[in-house]
Design a protein around this motif. Structure first.
Motif, PDB file in Angstrom:
ATOM      1  N   PHE A 149      -7.540   1.053  -0.407  1.00 54.49           N
ATOM      2  CA  PHE A 149      -6.590   1.165  -1.568  1.00 54.49           C
ATOM      3  C   PHE A 149      -7.837   1.787  -2.799  1.00 54.49           C
ATOM      4  CE2 PHE A 149      -4.533   2.352  -5.554  1.00 54.49           C
ATOM      5  CZ  PHE A 149      -2.599   3.107  -4.988  1.00 54.49           C
ATOM      6  N   PRO A 150      -7.357   3.478  -3.029  1.00 56.33           N
ATOM      7  CA  PRO A 150      -8.620   3.606  -4.181  1.00 56.33           C
ATOM      8  C   PRO A 150      -7.871   2.855  -5.810  1.00 56.33           C
ATOM      9  CG  PRO A 150      -7.194   5.612  -3.546  1.00 56.33           C
ATOM     10  CD  PRO A 150      -7.159   4.686  -2.757  1.00 56.33           C
ATOM     11  N   PHE A 151      -8.564   2.168  -6.026  1.00 57.75           N
ATOM     12  CA  PHE A 151      -7.905   1.751  -7.511  1.00 57.75           C
ATOM     13  C   PHE A 151      -8.795   2.278  -8.143  1.00 57.75           C
ATOM     14  CE2 PHE A 151      -7.088  -2.623  -4.198  1.00 57.75           C
ATOM     15  CZ  PHE A 151      -5.918  -2.465  -5.813  1.00 57.75           C
ATOM     16  N   ASP A 152      -7.690   2.772  -9.628  1.00 63.52           N
ATOM     17  CA  ASP A 152      -8.740   3.883 -10.923  1.00 63.52           C
ATOM     18  C   ASP A 152      -9.466   2.804 -11.847  1.00 63.52           C
ATOM     19  OD1 ASP A 152      -7.257   5.931 -10.503  1.00 63.52           O
ATOM     20  OD2 ASP A 152      -5.820   4.879 -10.214  1.00 63.52           O
ATOM     21  N   ARG A 153      -8.729   1.277 -11.537  1.00 66.55           N
ATOM     22  CA  ARG A 153      -9.771   0.232 -12.581  1.00 66.55           C
ATOM     23  C   ARG A 153      -9.846  -1.394 -11.906  1.00 66.55           C
ATOM     24  NH1 ARG A 153     -10.559   0.427 -17.684  1.00 66.55           N
ATOM     25  NH2 ARG A 153      -9.198   2.603 -17.762  1.00 66.55           N
ATOM     26  N   VAL A 154     -10.901  -2.083 -12.068  1.00 68.97           N
ATOM     27  CA  VAL A 154     -10.721  -2.954 -11.581  1.00 68.97           C
ATOM     28  C   VAL A 154     -10.735  -4.066 -13.180  1.00 68.97           C
ATOM     29  CG1 VAL A 154     -12.577  -4.751 -10.430  1.00 68.97           C
ATOM     30  CG2 VAL A 154     -12.035  -2.484  -9.464  1.00 68.97           C
ATOM     31  N   LYS A 155     -10.529  -5.335 -13.112  1.00 70.05           N
ATOM     32  CA  LYS A 155     -10.503  -5.918 -14.031  1.00 70.05           C
ATOM     33  C   LYS A 155     -11.446  -6.888 -13.903  1.00 70.05           C
ATOM     34  CE  LYS A 155      -7.155  -5.559 -17.928  1.00 70.05           C
ATOM     35  NZ  LYS A 155      -5.566  -5.607 -18.175  1.00 70.05           N
ATOM     36  N   ILE A 156     -11.797  -8.017 -14.628  1.00 73.31           N
ATOM     37  CA  ILE A 156     -12.892  -9.143 -14.291  1.00 73.31           C
ATOM     38  C   ILE A 156     -12.149 -10.171 -14.815  1.00 73.31           C
ATOM     39  CG2 ILE A 156     -15.284 -10.054 -14.600  1.00 73.31           C
ATOM     40  CD1 ILE A 156     -16.200  -7.139 -14.901  1.00 73.31           C
ATOM     41  N   ASP A 157     -11.387 -10.578 -14.288  1.00 69.83           N
ATOM     42  CA  ASP A 157     -10.751 -12.113 -14.517  1.00 69.83           C
ATOM     43  C   ASP A 157     -11.586 -12.806 -15.312  1.00 69.83           C
ATOM     44  OD1 ASP A 157      -8.367 -14.199 -14.340  1.00 69.83           O
ATOM     45  OD2 ASP A 157     -10.505 -15.473 -13.831  1.00 69.83           O
ATOM     46  N   TYR A 203      -8.155 -13.075  -2.848  1.00 67.94           N
ATOM     47  CA  TYR A 203      -8.935 -13.050  -1.208  1.00 67.94           C
ATOM     48  C   TYR A 203      -8.964 -11.772  -0.576  1.00 67.94           C
ATOM     49  CZ  TYR A 203      -6.214 -18.150  -1.093  1.00 67.94           C
ATOM     50  OH  TYR A 203      -6.239 -18.840  -1.641  1.00 67.94           O
ATOM     51  N   SER A 204      -9.831 -11.954  -0.139  1.00 67.71           N
ATOM     52  CA  SER A 204     -10.243 -10.418   0.638  1.00 67.71           C
ATOM     53  C   SER A 204     -10.409  -9.352  -0.479  1.00 67.71           C
ATOM     54  CB  SER A 204      -9.742 -10.488   1.395  1.00 67.71           C
ATOM     55  OG  SER A 204      -9.889 -10.892   2.781  1.00 67.71           O
ATOM     56  N   SER A 205     -10.583  -9.197  -1.129  1.00 64.00           N
ATOM     57  CA  SER A 205     -11.102  -8.693  -2.521  1.00 64.00           C
ATOM     58  C   SER A 205     -11.912  -7.553  -1.871  1.00 64.00           C
ATOM     59  CB  SER A 205     -12.032  -9.448  -4.162  1.00 64.00           C
ATOM     60  OG  SER A 205     -11.775 -10.326  -4.375  1.00 64.00           O
ATOM     61  N   LEU A 206     -12.573  -7.457  -1.618  1.00 68.67           N
ATOM     62  CA  LEU A 206     -13.414  -6.048  -1.342  1.00 68.67           C
ATOM     63  C   LEU A 206     -12.842  -5.165  -0.057  1.00 68.67           C
ATOM     64  CD1 LEU A 206     -17.400  -7.407  -0.571  1.00 68.67           C
ATOM     65  CD2 LEU A 206     -16.057  -6.630  -2.779  1.00 68.67           C
ATOM     66  N   SER A 207     -12.311  -6.282   0.760  1.00 67.90           N
ATOM     67  CA  SER A 207     -11.231  -5.141   1.230  1.00 67.90           C
ATOM     68  C   SER A 207      -9.958  -4.349   1.145  1.00 67.90           C
ATOM     69  CB  SER A 207     -10.219  -6.569   2.950  1.00 67.90           C
ATOM     70  OG  SER A 207      -9.623  -6.862   1.930  1.00 67.90           O
ATOM     71  N   HIS A 208      -9.877  -5.233  -0.265  1.00 64.72           N
ATOM     72  CA  HIS A 208      -9.085  -4.841  -1.020  1.00 64.72           C
ATOM     73  C   HIS A 208      -8.863  -3.470  -2.142  1.00 64.72           C
ATOM     74  CE1 HIS A 208      -6.745  -8.806  -1.349  1.00 64.72           C
ATOM     75  NE2 HIS A 208      -5.626  -8.099   0.267  1.00 64.72           N
ATOM     76  N   ILE A 209     -10.350  -3.240  -2.349  1.00 70.22           N
ATOM     77  CA  ILE A 209     -10.583  -2.053  -3.342  1.00 70.22           C
ATOM     78  C   ILE A 209     -10.709  -1.328  -1.627  1.00 70.22           C
ATOM     79  CG2 ILE A 209     -13.254  -1.183  -3.800  1.00 70.22           C
ATOM     80  CD1 ILE A 209     -12.427  -3.330  -5.634  1.00 70.22           C
ATOM     81  N   ARG A 210     -11.013  -1.405  -0.501  1.00 68.52           N
ATOM     82  CA  ARG A 210     -11.706  -0.319   0.354  1.00 68.52           C
ATOM     83  C   ARG A 210     -10.176   0.521   0.657  1.00 68.52           C
ATOM     84  NH1 ARG A 210     -13.881  -3.600   4.808  1.00 68.52           N
ATOM     85  NH2 ARG A 210     -11.409  -3.403   5.282  1.00 68.52           N
ATOM     86  N   ILE A 251       0.782  -0.725  -0.715  1.00 69.00           N
ATOM     87  CA  ILE A 251      -0.193  -0.145  -0.160  1.00 69.00           C
ATOM     88  C   ILE A 251       0.735   1.389   0.418  1.00 69.00           C
ATOM     89  CG2 ILE A 251      -1.684   1.156   0.997  1.00 69.00           C
ATOM     90  CD1 ILE A 251      -2.932  -1.093  -0.264  1.00 69.00           C
ATOM     91  N   LYS A 252       2.034   1.134   0.908  1.00 70.39           N
ATOM     92  CA  LYS A 252       2.972   2.368   0.420  1.00 70.39           C
ATOM     93  C   LYS A 252       3.698   2.545  -0.395  1.00 70.39           C
ATOM     94  CE  LYS A 252       6.912   4.034   2.973  1.00 70.39           C
ATOM     95  NZ  LYS A 252       7.893   4.091   1.999  1.00 70.39           N
ATOM     96  N   GLN A 253       4.364   1.924  -1.418  1.00 71.51           N
ATOM     97  CA  GLN A 253       4.530   2.059  -2.552  1.00 71.51           C
ATOM     98  C   GLN A 253       3.896   2.601  -3.208  1.00 71.51           C
ATOM     99  OE1 GLN A 253       7.743  -0.795  -3.892  1.00 71.51           O
ATOM    100  NE2 GLN A 253       7.443  -2.026  -2.016  1.00 71.51           N
ATOM    101  N   LEU A 254       1.878   1.484  -4.069  1.00 73.91           N
ATOM    102  CA  LEU A 254       1.275   1.961  -4.514  1.00 73.91           C
ATOM    103  C   LEU A 254       0.839   3.945  -4.301  1.00 73.91           C
ATOM    104  CD1 LEU A 254      -1.261  -0.827  -4.224  1.00 73.91           C
ATOM    105  CD2 LEU A 254       0.017  -0.093  -5.958  1.00 73.91           C
TER     106      LEU A 254
END
Length: 552
Positions: free
Chosen positions: A462-470, A453-460, A431-434
C-alpha cells in the motif's frame, strides 16, 4: 373380519388371556414384535415366550426372569414393564386385569422413542460438534465431585483458549475450523486421565476438570504438555495448520468447591495468560478478581462517559525538523473523569476495544478533530489514530467522508494513522478500505513502524504517505546502536520511496540532532510540547512562527 382388521392395524401388540392364563387371541403387531408366525389359542404366556426367536437367544436364567416378571405383573391391576430385549429393542408391556379374571397385554416397541430421548438427553449435555461434555454436564460433574469429595482432595479447572483460531476460520473457512476443533478435542482427551473431564464451552474455548490433584507441579506439567501438543501442526483436509493455546488454572479443595466461582477464576487466569502473550498458562491469584472488579467498574463508567460526553481531544504538535514549523497536530483522546480528572488513552482505549465502544469513541475523536482543524491555518494538518477494530464493520470510509463533509475540512489536511496490527488479520479487507480512503483525498500513515510484522511487505502492498518511527527506537538514540541503525534504515527507506518520515517520542535535543543528521522529515514529543487542548493550539503555532522569525 372388520374386528380383526382393526386389531391388526394397531401400533401396539395385543394379547388377550382368559382367567386360566390361556391365550384367547392376538393381533398381527403382537406376532411381529415377538417374531412369531402364529400364536395358538389356548397357549400359556410361558409357551408364547419360549416360541419367540428374539428371546430364545437369551440365557435360561434371563428367560425365567422375564416369565417371572410377566407373571408378577398379572397380580397387579394396570402393571407396566419396560425391558431391554436381547436383540437390543426396548419393549413396554402393559397388563390390565379384566372383570372375568382374564388379562390383556398391550405390547409396544419403543426403541426409536427411547433412542431419540437418549439422544436428546445426550445433546443437552454434550457439544454437538466435538461430542465433548458441554458447560451443563461439566457443572453436573463438579456438583457430583463435591458430593463425593474426600477430605483433603483437590481438583483443578483449566480454561483453555486457542491461539490464532480466528485466522484459520477467516482464511480457510468454517468447515476447516470445525474439523480443527474436533482434532483439538481428540488431542486434549488423549492427554488426560479417564476420570478427568474435557469439555467444550463454546467457540474455541475448552475446559478441563482435573480430579485428585497431587500438586501444582503436576498441573504445570499438564499445562506444558497441552501447550506443546497443540503447538504441533495439524493436517486438516490437505492444509498444514499451526495454532497454539493459552491456559488459565484454578485449584481448590474439593470440599470447599463453588463451581461458579471456580469457573470464573479459571477464566480470569486465562485472561491474564493471554495478556502475557501466546502459549502461556497462568494460575489464579486473588488480585485477578480485584483487577476484574475494577475493570468491570471501568466498563460501566466508560459507557456512562460516552453518554455524558466526558471525552475530549487534545493535540500534540508535529514539527518539521528543517524549519521548526508546525506542520500538524496528532489528535489524542482524553477522558475527563468527574472524580479522577483527566484519564489518558492508555488507561481506557484497550478496554473500549474489548467492550465494543471503540467505534463510537473513534467516531467522536474523528468528528471533533476535523471540526477543530478546520479553524487552523491551511498548512496545518490533523492526524487521527484508527483502531484495527474500526476496519471490522467496513463502514470506515463512509464515516470519514461524513466527517469531512460536516466539518468542511480539506481532505488533504486529514492524515489517518493505522498500526501494522490493523493489517494482520484481514489484509485484503483493510487494503480495500484504505484505497477507498485514499480516493477521498486523505493521507494515510503507518504508525509504530517496526514494532509489528512484515513491515516491508505492508509498505509494498500500500502506498503510505508517511511512516512514523516508534518512540521505543527514538528513546534509545545516542545510547543504543541498534536503535540508530533502525532509524537510519527507516529514514533511508522513506527517502528512497518518496514517503515522509516522522519520529515519535522526541524528548531531548540530542535525539533531535540525530534525527536531523538522519534526514528525518518531522518529529513530535515532549521536547516540543505535550498534548494540549484546542485553546492552546493556535497560540503554540504563533510561538513557533515567532521563534522561526527570530532565528531567521
Amino acid at each position: 373380519m372388520r374386528f380383526k382388521a382393526a386389531l391388526d392395524n394397531m401400533n401396539q401388540g395385543l394379547a388377550l388371556f382368559d382367567a386360566a392364563g390361556h391365550l384367547v387371541l392376538t393381533n398381527q403387531r403382537f406376532l411381529d414384535i415377538y417374531g412369531l408366525n402364529q400364536a395358538t389359542p389356548g397357549s400359556t404366556l410361558d409357551e408364547v415366550l419360549r416360541s419367540s426367536p428374539y428371546l430364545s437367544v437369551s440365557t435360561a436364567s434371563e428367560h425365567r426372569r422375564l416369565v417371572k416378571e410377566y407373571d408378577g405383573a398379572a397380580s397387579a391391576y394396570g402393571a407396566k414393564l419396560e425391558q431391554r430385549w436381547p436383540d437390543g429393542r426396548t419393549i413396554t408391556i402393559e397388563r390390565t386385569r379384566l372383570v372375568d379374571g382374564g388379562f390383556l397385554d398391550t405390547v409396544a416397541d419403543v426403541t426409536e422413542a427411547r433412542n431419540a430421548s437418549a439422544q436428546i438427553a445426550h445433546l443437552a449435555r454434550h457439544d454437538a460438534l466435538t461430542d465433548l461434555p458441554n458447560r451443563t454436564l461439566l457443572r453436573e460433574r463438579l456438583d457430583e465431585m463435591m458430593r463425593n469429595a474426600r477430605r483433603g482432595d483437590r481438583c483443578a479447572m483449566l480454561c483453555l483458549d486457542l491461539d490464532r483460531f480466528k485466522l484459520v476460520n477467516d482464511t480457510l473457512g468454517h468447515p476447516i475450523g470445525d474439523a480443527l476443533l474436533v482434532a483439538v478435542a481428540e488431542r486434549l482427551v488423549s492427554l488426560v486421565r479417564h476420570h478427568d473431564v474435557v469439555a467444550r464451552l463454546g467457540g474455541d474455548e475448552f475446559s478441563i476438570l482435573v480430579q485428585h490433584v497431587t500438586s501444582d507441579h503436576a498441573i504445570e506439567q499438564l499445562c506444558r504438555r497441552i501447550i506443546d501438543e497443540l503447538t504441533q501442526p495439524f493436517e486438516i483436509a490437505g492444509h498444514h495448520i499451526q495454532i497454539g493455546a493459552s491456559i488459565g488454572v484454578e485449584t481448590v479443595e474439593v470440599d470447599s468447591l463453588d463451581p461458579d466461582t471456580m469457573l470464573r477464576d479459571a477464566d480470569l487466569a486465562l485472561y491474564r495468560a493471554k495478556s502475557g502473550g501466546r502459549g502461556n498458562y497462568c494460575f489464579y491469584t486473588p488480585d485477578m478478581h480485584v483487577f476484574a472488579t475494577r475493570r468491570r467498574e471501568l466498563e460501566i463508567e466508560l459507557r456512562r462517559a460516552l453518554k455524558s460526553e466526558e471525552f475530549e481531544v487534545h493535540y500534540q504538535p508535529q514539527i518539521e525538523i528543517g524549519s521548526h514549523a508546525v506542520v500538524g497536530f496528532e489528535a489524542l483522546a482524553r477522558w475527563y473523569h468527574p472524580e479522577r480528572g483527566i484519564v489518558p488513552p492508555n488507561d481506557f482505549i484497550t478496554v473500549c476495544e474489548e467492550i465494543g465502544l471503540i467505534g463510537a469513541v473513534g467516531e467522536f475523536v474523528l468528528m471533533r478533530s476535523c471540526r477543530d482543524a478546520a479553524c487552523w491555518p491551511e498548512n496545518v494538518k490533523i492526524a487521527v489514530n484508527l483502531s484495527a477494530l474500526q476496519f471490522k464493520s467496513g463502514t470506515l470510509p463512509a464515516m470519514v467522508a461524513r466527517a469531512l463533509r460536516v466539518s468542511g475540512l480539506d481532505p488533504r489536511r486529514l492524515e489517518l494513522e493505522i498500526t501494522e496490527s490493523a493489517m494482520l488479520e484481514d489484509t485484503a479487507g483493510v487494503i480495500k478500505q484504505l484505497r477507498e480512503l485514499k480516493r477521498l483525498g486523505v493521507l494515510i500513515s503507518l504508525d509504530d513502524f517496526g514494532t509489528g510484522y512484515s513491515s516491508l511487505s505492508h509498505i509494498r502492498n500500500f502506498p503510505f504517505d508517511r511512516v512514523k518511527i516508534d518512540q521505543s527506537f527514538v528513546r534509545d538514540l545516542g545510547t543504543n546502536s541498534d536503535s540508530l541503525a533502525i532509524v537510519r534504515a527507516v529514514t533511508g527507506l522513506c527517502g528512497s520511496l518518496g514517503i515522509m518520515s516522522t519520529a515519535e517520542g522526541v524528548e531531548t535535543l540530542d535525539q533531535l540532532n540525530i534525527l536531523v543528521a538522519e534526514k528525518c522529515d518531522s518529529a513530535q514529543g515532549y521536547y516540543f510540547s505535550r498534548p494540549v487542548p484546542l485553546a492552546d493550539t493556535l497560540p503554540f503555532v504563533s510561538r513557533m512562527l515567532a521563534l522561526q522569525s527570530r532565528a531567521a
